[in-house]
Design a protein around this motif. Structure first.
Motif, PDB file in Angstrom:
ATOM      1  N   TRP A 241       1.220  -1.402  -0.078  1.00 42.50           N
ATOM      2  CA  TRP A 241       0.199   0.074   0.032  1.00 42.50           C
ATOM      3  C   TRP A 241       0.938   1.403   0.005  1.00 42.50           C
ATOM      4  O   TRP A 241       1.409   1.245   0.570  1.00 42.50           O
ATOM      5  CB  TRP A 241      -1.059  -0.069   1.262  1.00 42.50           C
ATOM      6  CG  TRP A 241      -1.898   1.566   0.927  1.00 42.50           C
ATOM      7  CD1 TRP A 241      -2.556   1.447   0.920  1.00 42.50           C
ATOM      8  CD2 TRP A 241      -1.554   2.224   1.883  1.00 42.50           C
ATOM      9  NE1 TRP A 241      -3.127   3.074   1.024  1.00 42.50           N
ATOM     10  CE2 TRP A 241      -2.713   3.418   1.662  1.00 42.50           C
ATOM     11  CE3 TRP A 241      -0.531   3.194   2.605  1.00 42.50           C
ATOM     12  CZ2 TRP A 241      -2.768   4.642   2.290  1.00 42.50           C
ATOM     13  CZ3 TRP A 241      -0.589   3.926   3.302  1.00 42.50           C
ATOM     14  CH2 TRP A 241      -2.032   4.838   2.895  1.00 42.50           C
ATOM     15  N   ALA A 242       0.541   2.356  -0.846  1.00 41.45           N
ATOM     16  CA  ALA A 242       0.912   3.481  -0.710  1.00 41.45           C
ATOM     17  C   ALA A 242      -0.175   4.172  -0.844  1.00 41.45           C
ATOM     18  O   ALA A 242      -0.909   4.783  -1.810  1.00 41.45           O
ATOM     19  CB  ALA A 242       1.876   4.001  -1.746  1.00 41.45           C
ATOM     20  N   HIS A 243      -0.012   6.223  -0.093  1.00 46.35           N
ATOM     21  CA  HIS A 243      -0.947   7.065  -0.365  1.00 46.35           C
ATOM     22  C   HIS A 243      -0.975   6.965  -1.543  1.00 46.35           C
ATOM     23  O   HIS A 243      -0.233   7.737  -2.428  1.00 46.35           O
ATOM     24  CB  HIS A 243      -0.575   7.727   0.814  1.00 46.35           C
ATOM     25  CG  HIS A 243      -1.145   9.447   0.863  1.00 46.35           C
ATOM     26  ND1 HIS A 243      -2.783   9.291   1.095  1.00 46.35           N
ATOM     27  CD2 HIS A 243      -0.861  10.791  -0.315  1.00 46.35           C
ATOM     28  CE1 HIS A 243      -3.491  10.434   0.889  1.00 46.35           C
ATOM     29  NE2 HIS A 243      -1.660  10.847   0.481  1.00 46.35           N
ATOM     30  N   ASP A 244      -2.250   7.033  -2.077  1.00 43.61           N
ATOM     31  CA  ASP A 244      -2.942   8.367  -3.345  1.00 43.61           C
ATOM     32  C   ASP A 244      -3.189   9.525  -3.452  1.00 43.61           C
ATOM     33  O   ASP A 244      -4.036   9.628  -2.843  1.00 43.61           O
ATOM     34  CB  ASP A 244      -3.704   7.559  -4.653  1.00 43.61           C
ATOM     35  CG  ASP A 244      -3.700   7.739  -5.654  1.00 43.61           C
ATOM     36  OD1 ASP A 244      -3.192   8.795  -6.492  1.00 43.61           O
ATOM     37  OD2 ASP A 244      -4.225   6.607  -6.394  1.00 43.61           O
ATOM     38  N   PRO A 245      -2.210  10.438  -4.304  1.00 40.57           N
ATOM     39  CA  PRO A 245      -2.112  11.839  -3.488  1.00 40.57           C
ATOM     40  C   PRO A 245      -3.462  12.176  -4.706  1.00 40.57           C
ATOM     41  O   PRO A 245      -4.380  13.444  -4.446  1.00 40.57           O
ATOM     42  CB  PRO A 245      -1.423  12.506  -3.498  1.00 40.57           C
ATOM     43  CG  PRO A 245      -0.167  11.811  -4.656  1.00 40.57           C
ATOM     44  CD  PRO A 245      -0.513  10.280  -3.781  1.00 40.57           C
ATOM     45  N   ALA A 246      -4.431  10.918  -5.374  1.00 40.93           N
ATOM     46  CA  ALA A 246      -5.356  11.867  -6.056  1.00 40.93           C
ATOM     47  C   ALA A 246      -6.300  11.776  -5.832  1.00 40.93           C
ATOM     48  O   ALA A 246      -7.237  12.478  -6.043  1.00 40.93           O
ATOM     49  CB  ALA A 246      -5.702  10.887  -7.195  1.00 40.93           C
ATOM     50  N   HIS A 247      -6.373  10.623  -4.070  1.00 41.85           N
ATOM     51  CA  HIS A 247      -8.254  10.591  -3.688  1.00 41.85           C
ATOM     52  C   HIS A 247      -8.256  11.851  -2.386  1.00 41.85           C
ATOM     53  O   HIS A 247      -8.839  11.877  -1.501  1.00 41.85           O
ATOM     54  CB  HIS A 247      -8.348   9.522  -3.274  1.00 41.85           C
ATOM     55  CG  HIS A 247      -8.474   8.952  -4.194  1.00 41.85           C
ATOM     56  ND1 HIS A 247      -9.995   8.221  -4.312  1.00 41.85           N
ATOM     57  CD2 HIS A 247      -7.473   7.749  -4.770  1.00 41.85           C
ATOM     58  CE1 HIS A 247      -9.523   7.634  -5.491  1.00 41.85           C
ATOM     59  NE2 HIS A 247      -8.198   7.244  -5.718  1.00 41.85           N
ATOM     60  N   ARG A 248      -6.529  12.584  -1.976  1.00 40.30           N
ATOM     61  CA  ARG A 248      -6.726  13.668  -1.261  1.00 40.30           C
ATOM     62  C   ARG A 248      -7.495  14.973  -0.713  1.00 40.30           C
ATOM     63  O   ARG A 248      -7.774  15.128  -0.027  1.00 40.30           O
ATOM     64  CB  ARG A 248      -5.194  14.425  -0.925  1.00 40.30           C
ATOM     65  CG  ARG A 248      -5.062  14.767   0.052  1.00 40.30           C
ATOM     66  CD  ARG A 248      -4.727  13.763   1.962  1.00 40.30           C
ATOM     67  NE  ARG A 248      -4.791  14.666   2.539  1.00 40.30           N
ATOM     68  CZ  ARG A 248      -3.970  13.882   4.213  1.00 40.30           C
ATOM     69  NH1 ARG A 248      -4.557  12.572   4.419  1.00 40.30           N
ATOM     70  NH2 ARG A 248      -4.108  15.124   5.146  1.00 40.30           N
ATOM     71  N   ASP A 249      -8.013  15.189  -2.595  1.00 43.64           N
ATOM     72  CA  ASP A 249      -8.671  16.310  -2.321  1.00 43.64           C
ATOM     73  C   ASP A 249      -8.209  17.554  -1.787  1.00 43.64           C
ATOM     74  O   ASP A 249      -9.325  18.293  -1.119  1.00 43.64           O
ATOM     75  CB  ASP A 249     -10.110  15.759  -2.268  1.00 43.64           C
ATOM     76  CG  ASP A 249     -10.777  14.913  -3.023  1.00 43.64           C
ATOM     77  OD1 ASP A 249     -10.352  14.764  -3.973  1.00 43.64           O
ATOM     78  OD2 ASP A 249     -11.438  13.745  -2.382  1.00 43.64           O
ATOM     79  N   GLY A 250      -7.302  17.727  -1.779  1.00 41.06           N
ATOM     80  CA  GLY A 250      -6.981  19.506  -1.295  1.00 41.06           C
ATOM     81  C   GLY A 250      -6.749  19.341   0.557  1.00 41.06           C
ATOM     82  O   GLY A 250      -6.336  20.193   0.670  1.00 41.06           O
ATOM     83  N   VAL A 251      -7.353  17.990   1.088  1.00 42.43           N
ATOM     84  CA  VAL A 251      -6.856  18.585   2.430  1.00 42.43           C
ATOM     85  C   VAL A 251      -5.848  18.482   2.731  1.00 42.43           C
ATOM     86  O   VAL A 251      -4.742  17.811   2.197  1.00 42.43           O
ATOM     87  CB  VAL A 251      -7.764  16.618   3.216  1.00 42.43           C
ATOM     88  CG1 VAL A 251      -6.982  16.858   4.517  1.00 42.43           C
ATOM     89  CG2 VAL A 251      -9.498  16.984   2.660  1.00 42.43           C
ATOM     90  N   PRO A 252      -5.040  19.554   3.303  1.00 45.77           N
ATOM     91  CA  PRO A 252      -3.970  19.532   4.106  1.00 45.77           C
ATOM     92  C   PRO A 252      -2.714  18.329   4.906  1.00 45.77           C
ATOM     93  O   PRO A 252      -3.767  18.243   5.196  1.00 45.77           O
ATOM     94  CB  PRO A 252      -3.658  20.770   4.499  1.00 45.77           C
ATOM     95  CG  PRO A 252      -5.442  21.719   4.639  1.00 45.77           C
ATOM     96  CD  PRO A 252      -6.529  20.193   3.821  1.00 45.77           C
ATOM     97  N   TYR A 253      -1.866  18.129   3.968  1.00 49.37           N
ATOM     98  CA  TYR A 253      -0.784  17.427   4.911  1.00 49.37           C
ATOM     99  C   TYR A 253       0.237  18.193   6.251  1.00 49.37           C
ATOM    100  O   TYR A 253      -0.180  19.224   6.194  1.00 49.37           O
ATOM    101  CB  TYR A 253       0.550  17.220   4.000  1.00 49.37           C
ATOM    102  CG  TYR A 253      -0.381  16.214   3.003  1.00 49.37           C
ATOM    103  CD1 TYR A 253      -0.987  14.756   2.649  1.00 49.37           C
ATOM    104  CD2 TYR A 253      -0.395  16.220   1.383  1.00 49.37           C
ATOM    105  CE1 TYR A 253      -0.802  13.837   2.409  1.00 49.37           C
ATOM    106  CE2 TYR A 253      -1.070  15.989   0.292  1.00 49.37           C
ATOM    107  CZ  TYR A 253      -0.298  14.174   0.507  1.00 49.37           C
ATOM    108  OH  TYR A 253      -1.448  13.720  -0.251  1.00 49.37           O
TER     109      TYR A 253
ATOM    110  N   TYR B 280       3.796  15.209  -1.945  1.00 43.65           N
ATOM    111  CA  TYR B 280       2.912  14.816  -2.806  1.00 43.65           C
ATOM    112  C   TYR B 280       2.712  16.051  -3.630  1.00 43.65           C
ATOM    113  O   TYR B 280       1.188  15.898  -4.443  1.00 43.65           O
ATOM    114  CB  TYR B 280       1.439  14.058  -1.709  1.00 43.65           C
ATOM    115  CG  TYR B 280       2.563  12.795  -1.777  1.00 43.65           C
ATOM    116  CD1 TYR B 280       2.101  11.778  -2.135  1.00 43.65           C
ATOM    117  CD2 TYR B 280       2.167  13.170   0.359  1.00 43.65           C
ATOM    118  CE1 TYR B 280       2.361  10.618  -0.813  1.00 43.65           C
ATOM    119  CE2 TYR B 280       2.706  11.845   0.456  1.00 43.65           C
ATOM    120  CZ  TYR B 280       2.990  10.721  -0.149  1.00 43.65           C
ATOM    121  OH  TYR B 280       3.211   9.672   0.689  1.00 43.65           O
ATOM    122  N   GLY B 281       3.101  16.844  -3.794  1.00 42.24           N
ATOM    123  CA  GLY B 281       2.542  18.238  -4.207  1.00 42.24           C
ATOM    124  C   GLY B 281       1.670  18.842  -4.427  1.00 42.24           C
ATOM    125  O   GLY B 281       1.394  19.839  -5.044  1.00 42.24           O
TER     126      GLY B 281
END
Length: 388
Positions: A263-275, A284-285
Protein backbone atom coordinates in the motif's frame (compact mmCIF):
# COMPACT_ATOMS: atom_id res chain seq x y z
CA UNK A 1 -15.02 49.13 12.92
CA UNK A 2 -18.28 48.15 14.57
CA UNK A 3 -18.17 46.66 18.02
CA UNK A 4 -20.00 43.57 16.80
CA UNK A 5 -17.32 42.94 14.16
CA UNK A 6 -14.55 43.40 16.70
CA UNK A 7 -16.27 40.91 19.00
CA UNK A 8 -16.58 38.37 16.19
CA UNK A 9 -12.90 38.70 15.29
CA UNK A 10 -11.74 38.41 18.88
CA UNK A 11 -13.97 35.37 19.44
CA UNK A 12 -12.56 33.66 16.35
CA UNK A 13 -9.04 34.39 17.55
CA UNK A 14 -9.77 32.80 20.92
CA UNK A 15 -11.38 29.71 19.36
CA UNK A 16 -8.99 29.12 16.46
CA UNK A 17 -5.78 30.39 18.04
CA UNK A 18 -5.10 27.28 20.17
CA UNK A 19 -6.00 25.03 17.20
CA UNK A 20 -3.45 26.74 14.97
CA UNK A 21 -0.86 26.68 17.77
CA UNK A 22 -1.32 22.96 18.30
CA UNK A 23 -1.13 22.33 14.56
CA UNK A 24 2.10 24.33 14.37
CA UNK A 25 3.56 22.27 17.21
CA UNK A 26 2.44 19.03 15.56
CA UNK A 27 4.24 19.80 12.31
CA UNK A 28 7.67 20.09 13.97
CA UNK A 29 8.24 16.39 14.59
CA UNK A 30 6.72 12.94 14.01
CA UNK A 31 4.11 11.50 16.32
CA UNK A 32 5.66 9.99 19.43
CA UNK A 33 4.94 6.40 20.55
CA UNK A 34 2.74 7.82 23.32
CA UNK A 35 0.72 9.86 20.82
CA UNK A 36 0.38 6.92 18.43
CA UNK A 37 -0.81 4.58 21.18
CA UNK A 38 -3.31 7.20 22.30
CA UNK A 39 -4.84 7.71 18.85
CA UNK A 40 -4.81 4.05 17.77
CA UNK A 41 -6.23 2.61 21.01
CA UNK A 42 -9.88 2.71 19.78
CA UNK A 43 -9.17 0.52 16.71
CA UNK A 44 -6.02 -1.52 17.42
CA UNK A 45 -8.15 -4.56 18.33
CA UNK A 46 -10.01 -4.58 14.99
CA UNK A 47 -9.44 -7.64 12.77
CA UNK A 48 -6.28 -7.13 10.72
CA UNK A 49 -7.97 -6.54 7.36
CA UNK A 50 -10.56 -4.11 8.71
CA UNK A 51 -7.86 -2.27 10.66
CA UNK A 52 -5.67 -1.94 7.55
CA UNK A 53 -8.54 -0.64 5.42
CA UNK A 54 -9.67 1.80 8.12
CA UNK A 55 -6.15 3.22 8.35
CA UNK A 56 -5.84 3.49 4.57
CA UNK A 57 -9.18 5.28 4.33
CA UNK A 58 -8.21 7.72 7.09
CA UNK A 59 -5.64 9.22 4.74
CA UNK A 60 -8.55 10.39 2.54
CA UNK A 61 -10.74 12.18 5.12
CA UNK A 62 -12.90 14.13 2.69
CA UNK A 63 -13.89 10.94 0.88
CA UNK A 64 -14.68 9.41 4.28
CA UNK A 65 -17.10 12.27 4.89
CA UNK A 66 -18.76 11.71 1.50
CA UNK A 67 -19.04 7.95 2.10
CA UNK A 68 -20.47 8.46 5.59
CA UNK A 69 -23.14 10.78 4.17
CA UNK A 70 -23.93 8.24 1.46
CA UNK A 71 -24.17 5.47 4.06
CA UNK A 72 -26.53 7.53 6.24
CA UNK A 73 -28.72 8.21 3.21
CA UNK A 74 -28.83 4.48 2.28
CA UNK A 75 -29.39 2.68 5.60
CA UNK A 76 -30.91 -0.39 3.97
CA UNK A 77 -27.73 -1.20 2.03
CA UNK A 78 -25.35 -3.20 4.18
CA UNK A 79 -22.31 -5.43 3.81
CA UNK A 80 -21.43 -6.58 0.32
CA UNK A 81 -24.57 -4.95 -1.11
CA UNK A 82 -23.40 -1.52 0.03
CA UNK A 83 -19.93 -2.06 -1.45
CA UNK A 84 -21.46 -3.13 -4.75
CA UNK A 85 -23.65 -0.02 -4.81
CA UNK A 86 -20.62 2.32 -4.63
CA UNK A 87 -18.56 0.39 -7.14
CA UNK A 88 -18.53 3.26 -9.63
CA UNK A 89 -17.92 6.04 -7.11
CA UNK A 90 -14.69 7.97 -7.48
CA UNK A 91 -13.56 7.24 -3.90
CA UNK A 92 -10.47 5.23 -3.03
CA UNK A 93 -11.09 1.50 -2.75
CA UNK A 94 -10.44 1.60 1.01
CA UNK A 95 -13.23 4.14 1.48
CA UNK A 96 -15.60 2.10 -0.68
CA UNK A 97 -14.91 -1.03 1.38
CA UNK A 98 -15.94 0.74 4.59
CA UNK A 99 -19.49 1.29 3.31
CA UNK A 100 -19.96 -2.32 4.45
CA UNK A 101 -19.39 -1.00 7.99
CA UNK A 102 -21.50 2.15 8.37
CA UNK A 103 -20.85 2.33 12.12
CA UNK A 104 -17.10 2.64 11.46
CA UNK A 105 -17.66 5.31 8.83
CA UNK A 106 -19.89 7.21 11.24
CA UNK A 107 -17.25 7.14 13.95
CA UNK A 108 -14.64 8.46 11.53
CA UNK A 109 -16.98 11.17 10.29
CA UNK A 110 -18.00 12.20 13.82
CA UNK A 111 -14.34 12.33 14.92
CA UNK A 112 -12.80 14.08 11.92
CA UNK A 113 -9.87 15.58 13.80
CA UNK A 114 -8.93 12.11 15.07
CA UNK A 115 -9.40 10.63 11.59
CA UNK A 116 -7.11 13.19 10.00
CA UNK A 117 -4.37 12.57 12.58
CA UNK A 118 -4.63 8.79 12.15
CA UNK A 119 -4.38 9.23 8.38
CA UNK A 120 -1.38 11.54 8.74
CA UNK A 121 0.36 8.94 10.89
CA UNK A 122 -0.39 6.22 8.35
CA UNK A 123 1.03 8.29 5.50
CA UNK A 124 4.27 9.31 7.18
CA UNK A 125 4.93 6.66 9.86
CA UNK A 126 3.45 3.38 8.69
CA UNK A 127 5.99 1.20 10.48
CA UNK A 128 5.54 3.20 13.70
CA UNK A 129 1.78 2.66 13.35
CA UNK A 130 2.32 -1.10 13.04
CA UNK A 131 4.59 -1.09 16.10
CA UNK A 132 1.97 0.84 18.07
CA UNK A 133 -0.76 -1.65 17.14
CA UNK A 134 1.39 -4.54 18.32
CA UNK A 135 2.23 -2.75 21.58
CA UNK A 136 -1.44 -2.18 22.25
CA UNK A 137 -2.42 -5.75 21.40
CA UNK A 138 0.32 -7.09 23.68
CA UNK A 139 -1.04 -4.95 26.53
CA UNK A 140 -4.58 -6.17 25.92
CA UNK A 141 -3.42 -9.78 25.84
CA UNK A 142 -1.37 -9.32 29.03
CA UNK A 143 -4.46 -7.86 30.73
CA UNK A 144 -6.44 -10.94 29.69
CA UNK A 145 -8.72 -8.91 27.43
CA UNK A 146 -7.77 -10.17 23.96
CA UNK A 147 -8.90 -13.72 23.31
CA UNK A 148 -10.32 -15.98 20.63
CA UNK A 149 -14.13 -15.79 20.59
CA UNK A 150 -16.90 -17.08 18.31
CA UNK A 151 -16.45 -13.82 16.36
CA UNK A 152 -12.65 -13.67 16.02
CA UNK A 153 -9.50 -15.77 16.11
CA UNK A 154 -6.46 -14.41 17.96
CA UNK A 155 -3.07 -16.02 17.32
CA UNK A 156 0.51 -15.16 18.21
CA UNK A 157 3.07 -15.67 15.50
CA UNK A 158 6.66 -16.39 16.59
CA UNK A 159 9.36 -13.82 16.08
CA UNK A 160 11.40 -13.96 12.89
CA UNK A 161 14.86 -12.56 12.16
CA UNK A 162 15.40 -11.51 15.74
CA UNK A 163 12.21 -9.47 15.94
CA UNK A 164 9.39 -9.77 18.42
CA UNK A 165 6.33 -11.97 18.12
CA UNK A 166 3.20 -10.54 16.54
CA UNK A 167 -0.47 -10.84 17.46
CA UNK A 168 -2.83 -11.49 14.56
CA UNK A 169 -6.60 -10.99 14.73
CA UNK A 170 -8.73 -12.66 12.06
CA UNK A 171 -12.47 -13.30 11.64
CA UNK A 172 -13.54 -16.70 12.91
CA UNK A 173 -15.41 -17.02 9.62
CA UNK A 174 -13.60 -15.24 6.74
CA UNK A 175 -16.92 -14.31 5.15
CA UNK A 176 -18.42 -12.68 8.25
CA UNK A 177 -16.74 -9.69 9.86
CA UNK A 178 -17.53 -8.41 13.36
CA UNK A 179 -16.58 -4.93 14.56
CA UNK A 180 -15.44 -5.02 18.20
CA UNK A 181 -16.38 -2.30 20.69
CA UNK A 182 -14.46 -1.76 23.90
CA UNK A 183 -13.40 0.92 26.32
CA UNK A 184 -9.61 1.41 25.95
CA UNK A 185 -9.37 2.28 29.65
CA UNK A 186 -10.43 -1.34 30.30
CA UNK A 187 -8.99 -3.18 27.30
CA UNK A 188 -5.32 -2.32 27.79
CA UNK A 189 -5.08 -2.52 31.57
CA UNK A 190 -3.40 0.32 33.48
CA UNK A 191 -2.60 3.01 30.92
CA UNK A 192 1.12 3.92 31.02
CA UNK A 193 0.83 7.50 29.72
CA UNK A 194 -1.29 9.68 32.02
CA UNK A 195 -0.58 12.72 29.85
CA UNK A 196 -2.01 10.90 26.79
CA UNK A 197 -5.26 9.20 27.86
CA UNK A 198 -6.87 7.14 25.07
CA UNK A 199 -10.20 8.34 23.65
CA UNK A 200 -13.29 6.18 23.92
CA UNK A 201 -15.78 6.18 21.04
CA UNK A 202 -18.77 4.12 22.25
CA UNK A 203 -20.92 1.87 20.09
CA UNK A 204 -24.02 3.26 18.40
CA UNK A 205 -27.01 3.66 20.75
CA UNK A 206 -28.82 0.70 19.20
CA UNK A 207 -26.06 -1.60 20.46
CA UNK A 208 -26.85 -0.83 24.07
CA UNK A 209 -25.19 1.16 26.85
CA UNK A 210 -21.67 2.51 26.69
CA UNK A 211 -19.11 -0.01 27.92
CA UNK A 212 -17.07 0.34 31.06
CA UNK A 213 -15.64 -3.19 30.88
CA UNK A 214 -15.84 -6.08 28.46
CA UNK A 215 -15.86 -6.34 24.69
CA UNK A 216 -18.98 -6.11 22.54
CA UNK A 217 -19.34 -7.11 18.90
CA UNK A 218 -21.67 -5.59 16.38
CA UNK A 219 -23.81 -7.71 14.13
CA UNK A 220 -21.83 -9.94 11.81
CA UNK A 221 -21.40 -8.36 8.38
CA UNK A 222 -21.32 -10.54 5.28
CA UNK A 223 -18.43 -8.62 3.77
CA UNK A 224 -15.68 -11.14 3.07
CA UNK A 225 -15.48 -9.93 -0.52
CA UNK A 226 -14.86 -6.37 0.70
CA UNK A 227 -11.68 -7.37 2.54
CA UNK A 228 -8.71 -6.63 0.30
CA UNK A 229 -6.04 -5.39 2.74
CA UNK A 230 -3.85 -6.86 5.41
CA UNK A 231 -0.57 -6.56 7.28
CA UNK A 232 2.96 -7.69 6.69
CA UNK A 233 3.84 -7.41 10.36
CA UNK A 234 7.48 -8.43 9.90
CA UNK A 235 8.05 -5.38 7.72
CA UNK A 236 5.60 -3.08 9.49
CA UNK A 237 3.57 -2.39 6.35
CA UNK A 238 0.15 -2.95 4.86
CA UNK A 239 -0.54 -4.78 1.65
CA UNK A 240 -3.27 -4.79 -0.96
CA UNK A 241 -4.78 -7.81 -2.72
CA UNK A 242 -4.83 -6.12 -6.12
CA UNK A 243 -7.23 -8.58 -7.75
CA UNK A 244 -9.80 -8.27 -4.99
CA UNK A 245 -9.40 -4.48 -4.84
CA UNK A 246 -9.98 -4.29 -8.59
CA UNK A 247 -13.24 -6.21 -8.23
CA UNK A 248 -14.38 -3.77 -5.51
CA UNK A 249 -13.46 -0.59 -7.31
CA UNK A 250 -14.62 -1.31 -10.88
CA UNK A 251 -12.92 0.87 -13.50
CA UNK A 252 -11.12 3.43 -11.36
CA UNK A 253 -8.60 1.34 -9.41
CA UNK A 254 -5.00 2.02 -10.37
CA UNK A 255 -3.24 -1.28 -9.72
CA UNK A 256 0.07 0.19 -10.89
CA UNK A 257 0.08 2.44 -7.83
CA UNK A 258 0.68 -0.55 -5.52
CA UNK A 259 4.13 -1.92 -6.32
CA UNK A 260 4.37 -5.60 -5.36
CA UNK A 261 1.03 -5.26 -3.60
CA UNK A 262 2.35 -2.81 -1.00
CA UNK A 263 0.00 0.00 0.00
CA UNK A 264 1.05 3.56 -0.74
CA UNK A 265 -0.90 6.74 -0.17
CA UNK A 266 -2.49 8.04 -3.38
CA UNK A 267 -2.58 11.86 -3.40
CA UNK A 268 -5.18 11.77 -6.19
CA UNK A 269 -7.76 10.98 -3.48
CA UNK A 270 -6.57 13.59 -0.97
CA UNK A 271 -8.79 16.29 -2.51
CA UNK A 272 -6.82 19.24 -1.20
CA UNK A 273 -6.98 18.30 2.50
CA UNK A 274 -3.73 19.76 3.91
CA UNK A 275 -0.90 17.42 4.77
CA UNK A 276 0.58 17.63 8.23
CA UNK A 277 3.97 19.11 7.39
CA UNK A 278 5.77 20.88 4.53
CA UNK A 279 7.80 17.77 3.67
CA UNK A 280 4.62 15.80 2.88
CA UNK A 281 3.19 18.77 1.00
CA UNK A 282 6.31 18.80 -1.13
CA UNK A 283 6.36 15.02 -1.53
CA UNK A 284 2.80 14.85 -2.77
CA UNK A 285 2.86 18.06 -4.80
CA UNK A 286 0.37 19.99 -2.71
CA UNK A 287 2.45 23.16 -2.76
CA UNK A 288 3.44 22.94 -6.41
CA UNK A 289 2.71 25.92 -8.68
CA UNK A 290 -0.53 25.51 -10.55
CA UNK A 291 -2.34 23.34 -8.03
CA UNK A 292 -5.90 23.12 -9.25
CA UNK A 293 -8.53 25.47 -7.95
CA UNK A 294 -10.87 22.52 -7.46
CA UNK A 295 -8.37 20.82 -5.14
CA UNK A 296 -8.07 24.01 -3.11
CA UNK A 297 -11.85 24.37 -3.07
CA UNK A 298 -12.45 20.84 -1.78
CA UNK A 299 -9.65 21.24 0.76
CA UNK A 300 -11.47 24.30 2.06
CA UNK A 301 -14.66 22.27 2.23
CA UNK A 302 -12.94 19.79 4.53
CA UNK A 303 -11.66 22.59 6.76
CA UNK A 304 -15.22 23.93 6.99
CA UNK A 305 -16.47 20.47 7.94
CA UNK A 306 -13.73 20.04 10.52
CA UNK A 307 -14.54 23.41 12.07
CA UNK A 308 -18.22 22.44 12.08
CA UNK A 309 -17.37 19.24 14.00
CA UNK A 310 -15.25 21.15 16.50
CA UNK A 311 -17.99 23.74 16.96
CA UNK A 312 -20.54 20.97 17.47
CA UNK A 313 -18.32 19.33 20.08
CA UNK A 314 -17.84 22.63 21.92
CA UNK A 315 -21.58 23.23 21.77
CA UNK A 316 -22.22 19.74 23.10
CA UNK A 317 -19.69 20.23 25.90
CA UNK A 318 -21.23 23.57 26.85
CA UNK A 319 -24.72 22.07 26.80
CA UNK A 320 -23.53 19.13 28.90
CA UNK A 321 -22.01 21.53 31.42
CA UNK A 322 -25.23 23.51 31.63
CA UNK A 323 -27.24 20.31 32.09
CA UNK A 324 -24.89 19.15 34.84
CA UNK A 325 -25.22 22.48 36.65
CA UNK A 326 -29.01 22.33 36.30
CA UNK A 327 -28.99 18.77 37.61
CA UNK A 328 -26.84 19.77 40.56
CA UNK A 329 -29.23 22.58 41.41
CA UNK A 330 -32.18 20.22 41.09
CA UNK A 331 -30.51 17.65 43.35
CA UNK A 332 -29.65 20.35 45.87
CA UNK A 333 -33.30 21.43 45.95
CA UNK A 334 -34.41 17.82 46.16
CA UNK A 335 -32.13 17.12 49.09
CA UNK A 336 -33.77 19.94 50.99
CA UNK A 337 -37.17 18.55 50.12
CA UNK A 338 -36.48 14.86 50.75
CA UNK A 339 -33.80 15.15 53.39
CA UNK A 340 -31.18 12.40 53.39
CA UNK A 341 -33.41 9.94 51.54
CA UNK A 342 -32.93 9.07 47.88
CA UNK A 343 -34.70 11.22 45.34
CA UNK A 344 -37.47 9.22 43.61
CA UNK A 345 -35.96 9.88 40.15
CA UNK A 346 -32.34 9.15 41.08
CA UNK A 347 -32.38 5.77 39.37
CA UNK A 348 -33.22 7.37 36.05
CA UNK A 349 -30.18 9.58 36.37
CA UNK A 350 -27.75 6.75 37.09
CA UNK A 351 -25.43 5.26 34.47
CA UNK A 352 -22.66 6.66 32.27
CA UNK A 353 -23.07 9.02 29.37
CA UNK A 354 -22.42 8.19 25.76
CA UNK A 355 -19.50 10.62 25.53
CA UNK A 356 -20.89 12.44 22.54
CA UNK A 357 -22.39 9.62 20.49
CA UNK A 358 -25.29 11.89 19.54
CA UNK A 359 -23.07 14.70 18.32
CA UNK A 360 -23.79 13.91 14.67
CA UNK A 361 -26.97 16.00 14.60
CA UNK A 362 -25.17 18.89 16.26
CA UNK A 363 -22.34 18.64 13.74
CA UNK A 364 -24.76 18.63 10.83
CA UNK A 365 -26.48 21.72 12.18
CA UNK A 366 -23.15 23.46 12.63
CA UNK A 367 -22.13 22.45 9.12
CA UNK A 368 -25.33 23.86 7.70
CA UNK A 369 -24.76 27.13 9.50
CA UNK A 370 -21.05 27.54 8.91
CA UNK A 371 -20.00 24.87 6.43
CA UNK A 372 -20.90 26.63 3.20
CA UNK A 373 -18.23 27.76 0.80
CA UNK A 374 -18.67 29.72 -2.40
CA UNK A 375 -22.39 29.11 -2.36
CA UNK A 376 -22.18 25.33 -1.88
CA UNK A 377 -23.47 23.59 1.25
CA UNK A 378 -21.26 20.86 2.69
CA UNK A 379 -23.40 19.86 5.65
CA UNK A 380 -26.88 18.49 5.90
CA UNK A 381 -28.26 15.31 4.49
CA UNK A 382 -25.81 14.85 1.65
CA UNK A 383 -22.68 16.11 -0.01
CA UNK A 384 -23.02 18.48 -2.95
CA UNK A 385 -20.30 18.71 -5.53
CA UNK A 386 -18.67 15.31 -6.03
CA UNK A 387 -15.30 14.95 -7.68
CA UNK A 388 -15.22 14.78 -11.43
Amino acid sequence: MKRRDLLAISTAAVVLGPVHALRAQDTKKPFTPEQLDQMLAPIALYPDALLAQTLMAASYPLEVVEAARWSAANPNLKGAAAVAAVKDKSWDVSVKSLTAFPQTLKMMNDQLDWTQKVGDAMIAQQKDVADSVQRLRARAAAAGNLKTTPQQKVTTQPASSGGSSTIVIEPANPETIYVPYYNPAWAYGPWPYPAYPPPYYPPPPNYGAALMTGMMFGLGVAAGAAMFGGWNWNHGSTYVNVNRATSISANNFNANHYANGNWAHDPAHRDGVPYRDPALQQRYGQNRPGSTEREQYRGQQFQNELRGNQAGQRDGAARSGAEQRAGAEQRAGSSERYGSGQHPSSESRSGGGFNGVDRGQQVNRESQRGGSYSGHSFGGGGFHGGRR
